[in-house]
Motif scaffolding. Structure first.
Motif, mmCIF file in Angstrom:
data_model
loop_
_atom_site.group_PDB
_atom_site.id
_atom_site.type_symbol
_atom_site.label_atom_id
_atom_site.label_comp_id
_atom_site.label_asym_id
_atom_site.label_seq_id
_atom_site.Cartn_x
_atom_site.Cartn_y
_atom_site.Cartn_z
ATOM 1 N N GLY A 29 0.805 -1.210 0.000
ATOM 2 C CA GLY A 29 0.000 0.000 0.000
ATOM 3 C C GLY A 29 0.833 1.252 0.000
ATOM 4 O O GLY A 29 0.349 2.332 0.361
ATOM 5 N N MET A 30 2.115 1.120 -0.397
ATOM 6 C CA MET A 30 3.095 2.225 -0.418
ATOM 7 C C MET A 30 3.325 2.798 0.984
ATOM 8 O O MET A 30 3.615 3.980 1.154
ATOM 9 C CB MET A 30 2.668 3.322 -1.392
ATOM 10 C CG MET A 30 2.318 2.830 -2.786
ATOM 11 S SD MET A 30 3.613 1.803 -3.547
ATOM 12 C CE MET A 30 4.840 3.044 -3.941
ATOM 13 N N ALA A 31 3.214 1.937 1.979
ATOM 14 C CA ALA A 31 3.408 2.361 3.365
ATOM 15 C C ALA A 31 4.833 2.849 3.589
ATOM 16 O O ALA A 31 5.797 2.315 3.033
ATOM 17 C CB ALA A 31 3.109 1.194 4.307
ATOM 18 N N ASP A 32 4.960 3.871 4.416
ATOM 19 C CA ASP A 32 6.249 4.447 4.827
ATOM 20 C C ASP A 32 7.008 5.093 3.669
ATOM 21 O O ASP A 32 8.213 5.349 3.790
ATOM 22 C CB ASP A 32 7.147 3.380 5.485
ATOM 23 C CG ASP A 32 6.512 2.757 6.717
ATOM 24 O OD1 ASP A 32 5.837 3.493 7.456
ATOM 25 O OD2 ASP A 32 6.668 1.546 6.916
ATOM 26 N N LEU A 33 6.336 5.358 2.577
ATOM 27 C CA LEU A 33 6.965 6.048 1.451
ATOM 28 C C LEU A 33 6.257 7.381 1.234
ATOM 29 O O LEU A 33 5.054 7.418 1.013
ATOM 30 C CB LEU A 33 6.882 5.204 0.174
ATOM 31 C CG LEU A 33 7.582 3.844 0.210
ATOM 32 C CD1 LEU A 33 7.327 3.080 -1.081
ATOM 33 C CD2 LEU A 33 9.086 4.008 0.446
#
Length: 442
Positions: free
Chosen positions: A92-96
């Motif tokens: 989920g494109m976490a931490d980006l």
């Protein structure tokens, strides 16, 4: 590029020039999918034009959702299975965020650039099953195939810890393995699952609109500069060399195909010119960052000549590759990937050299192992996916749908009418004495 900064004891920093170039390259690669839609759309018969366009366009949406949800994380996340697949830390494109960097460019931009590769690869497969696949089955196939075939191979070739990249040491600059060979081998698998079109080897199935084919090929060539030169991930000398190699190989591919047509058939064709250019571009994709300009000319020429013969193999071997995905993308991808083992030069690779430049047989052997592994994996998994979908919901359109045409039976539209009347009844056009008369067939 990020590795170079770390080796120098520096933290990667955003480079606005690199970022600007990669933004442009990402847009160029995205344009390749509409270009492919036109290229494929012109090659089919009038009754399947819109269906062909839709198979490419819907791939943009399907692959994007899958890539942002899990595809990017599994392809480019930290290795979690001994070089076979990444992890889900960035699902989920976490931490980006905007401040995240991949070398000198934003990570979100790099992820989007790689997304455009995944999109066009899925769309490429559709050409092998043109005219006869259920659209609903295609909607299921694309996301499943992206996760089970494209994503793992991409991790092998470009992901951190990927076994082809870091253990085998095979070279692939811009996608001969995850894009060209994967799509070609997968197309072959689906050909066998669905079987040949009605009238295969009996009826004429000529392209209905060659200007559309040439327009599509031109857009593909235009976008290919972003595809290959953008893979340098920077506005630098390597990108410039790759850009020129891409242009050169497309030209010799075109000329090689026309030479074969002239010698074999007595006439060079427009379709041959478009196909030859694409064959040259396919072959230079893996090798553009490894060979000299002379090597690029040779790679493109080899692809144009060999692929012009390979597209006829389907008639001898009885597999119906509708739009020559196998003959151009699989064969061209194999040629370009293997020829790295012959033509690689130290000036481009910063170390590895091909057989013709004193590198011995080892580089060629590494390329061969990579080609065999990727082709076998893509074929086997795609065949399994295709069979499961076929058993669950049917992958092949009915004979009536195929005979009538998928544009009308599936989408309730026709490409060269202005619309439909009633419940899917087409508008019929007739021209008499210079006046167009519209009548309903309802």
């Amino acid at each position: 590029m990020e590795t170079a900064f770390l080796a120098a004891g520096k933290s990667p920093a955003l480079d606005t020039g690199d970022t600007a170039w990669l933004l442009a390259a990402t847009a160029l690669v995205l344009l390749m999918t509409p270009g492919l839609a036109l290229f494929y759309g012109g090659m089919v018969r009038t009754k399947s034009v819109l269906n062909m366009l839709m198979m490419s366009f819907v791939s943009i949406a399907l692959v994007t959702v899958v890539w942002l949800g899990a595809g990017y994380a599994l392809a480019f996340g930290g290795d979690s299975a001994d070089g076979l697949i990444g992890d889900l830390r960035h699902a989920g494109m976490a931490d980006l965020g905007p401040a995240s960097l991949h070398g000198t460019v934003p990570t979100l931009l790099f992820a989007t650039f790689q997304l455009t590769f995944a999109i066009v690869t899925a769309a490429l497969v559709s050409g092998a099953i043109a005219d006869r696949a259920k659209f609903g089955a295609w909607l299921v196939f694309v996301p499943v195939w992206t996760l089970l075939v494209y994503v793992p191979v991409t991790h092998w070739v470009w992901g951190p810890g990927g076994w082809i990249l870091e253990r085998l040491g095979a070279l692939d600059f811009a996608g001969g393995l995850p894009v060209e060979i994967t799509s070609g081998a997968s197309g072959l698998a689906l050909c066998l699952v669905l079987g040949p079109r009605l009238g295969f080897k009996k009826d004429a199935m000529r392209p209905h609109n060659l200007p559309m084919v040439v327009l599509g090929a031109g857009l593909l060539w235009f976008g290919w500069f972003g595809f290959n030169a953008g893979s340098a991930l920077g506005a630098n000398g390597l990108a410039a060399a790759v850009f020129l190699n891409t242009l050169a190989a497309g030209c010799t591919g075109l000329l090689g195909w026309l030479f074969v047509e002239q010698k074999r058939d007595g006439h060079p064709t427009t379709l041959g010119a478009a196909s030859g250019a694409v064959a040259g571009l396919v072959a230079i994709t893996p090798s553009c960052g490894s060979v000299s300009l002379l090597g690029a000319l040779a790679v493109g020429l080899a692809a144009g000549v060999v692929c012009s013969y390979a597209v006829s193999w389907k008639f001898k071997l009885n597999y119906d590759d509708s739009l020559d995905v196998v003959g151009v993308h699989l064969v061209g991808g194999v040629i370009g990937t293997l020829l790295i083992g012959l033509f690689a030069v130290r000036e481009m690779t910063h170390g590895s050299e091909g057989l013709l430049y004193g590198g011995g047989l080892a580089p060629l052997g590494r390329q061969l192992v990579a080609v065999a592994a990727v082709a076998a994996y893509a074929f086997a998994v795609t065949y399994g996916i295709g069979k499961l979908i076929d058993k669950a919901m049917g992958f092949r359109a009915s004979e009536e749908e195929e005979h009538t045409g998928l544009d009308l039976t599936v989408h309730a539209e026709t490409a060269y009418d202005h619309g439909v009347l009633g419940h899917g009844a087409p508008v019929a056009h007739s021209v008499s004495a210079g006046t167009q008369k519209v009548t309903s067939q309802a």
